[in-house]
Scaffold this active site. Sequence first.
Site: not given
Length: 316
Positions: A39, A72, A94, A96-97, A124, A230-231, A254, A288
Site C-alpha cells: 500500500s 494498489h 488480499h 480480506y477481499e 504498510a 493484513m498481507s 501508524n 487507510h
Amino acid sequence: MTSTPSPNAFVRATETTAYIRSKLPASLQTPRVAIVCGSGLGGLAETIEAEPRVELAYGTIPNFPQSTVQGHAGKFVFGVIGTTPVALLVGRAHFYEGHTMDLVSFATRVCKVIGVGTIIVTNAAGGLNQTYAVGDIVCLNDHLNMPGLIGQNPLMGPNIEEFGVRFPPLSDAYDLDLRRRAHIAWKTLGLDRGKRQLHEGVYAFVAGPTYETRAECRMLHTLGADLVGMSTVPEIVVARHAGIRVLAFSLVTNSAVLEAGPRGDDPTIQGLTSAELMEHLSKGKANHEEVLEAGRDAALDMQALVKQILSDLQET
C-alpha cells in the site's frame, strides 16, 4: 487458456507464465528478482529503467486475481534495475477481499515458474513496538501467521511437488544474508543519518479488513509481534515452499495504541460532550489515508534502499 481453471496451482502458474512470456522481449523473460509493492509503495516501479519495460494489467493476465484496494495499481511490471532483470507486482490480492489463500499467493507461484530466485516483499503495517516511529522501515526477521494457525494456510490441501516438499521449514524464512545486505545498503546510502530508522522485527499477519482493537494489539505485542498487517505472510510461505529467497520490509504507517481505552465510569470523562468523548477514543485510530500518505513520504528512501540492495547482489 482453458475455460475452466485447473485446480492445480502449478498447471495454472505454467499457463500464466506462458502468456506473460509471450508479451515480453527475450531480455525480460527470466527475471532474477521479484518485488511486491504494498500500500502506497507503488512508486518502487519508478526504480525500473525506462527501456526495456513492459506493463501488464492484472485484468489481462490469465488466472490472476484482481486487487480492489486503493493504493494498489494492479499491474505486473517487467524491466531492469541496474543490470538485473526484475518483475514488480504493483499491488497484491488480499485474503480480506474474498480471495482464497491459493489466489492470494498465486502471483508468487508464477514468480517461481518464470525463474525468480529472490523476492523482496514490502507492506504498510501498524507499529506495535513502541520504539518505532511512523515512517520507520522494518526489515522482517520472523512472523506470526494468525490465520495459518487456525487452518487458513496457502499450503493446505494436496502438496504440489513441483513447488516443494510437504512440510517446509520456516525457521529460516527471512534470508539472513539478504537482511545483512539491507543494513549495509542503508548505511552505504547514508540513510542512517536521516529522519527515519531501519529496524528488524516480527510481523503479525491478521485477516482484516478491520484494523485491530486495543486488546488485540496488546495480545499480539505480548506474543512477540512488533508490527501488524493484513498481507505478506501467505506470499512468504509460498515463496519458501518453492525455494525462493525472501527479503521483506514493512513501512510503519501508524503507531498502535496498546493501553486500554477509557472506562464508561471513569470520573475524568463525566460531563464531557460527545465530541470530547470521541476525541478520547480516536487516539491512535488507524485509517487507510494515513497509510498511503506515509507510503508516499517514505517511497524515495525505500526505492533507494531496494536499488542499492540489487546493485550489491549484482556484484556477487
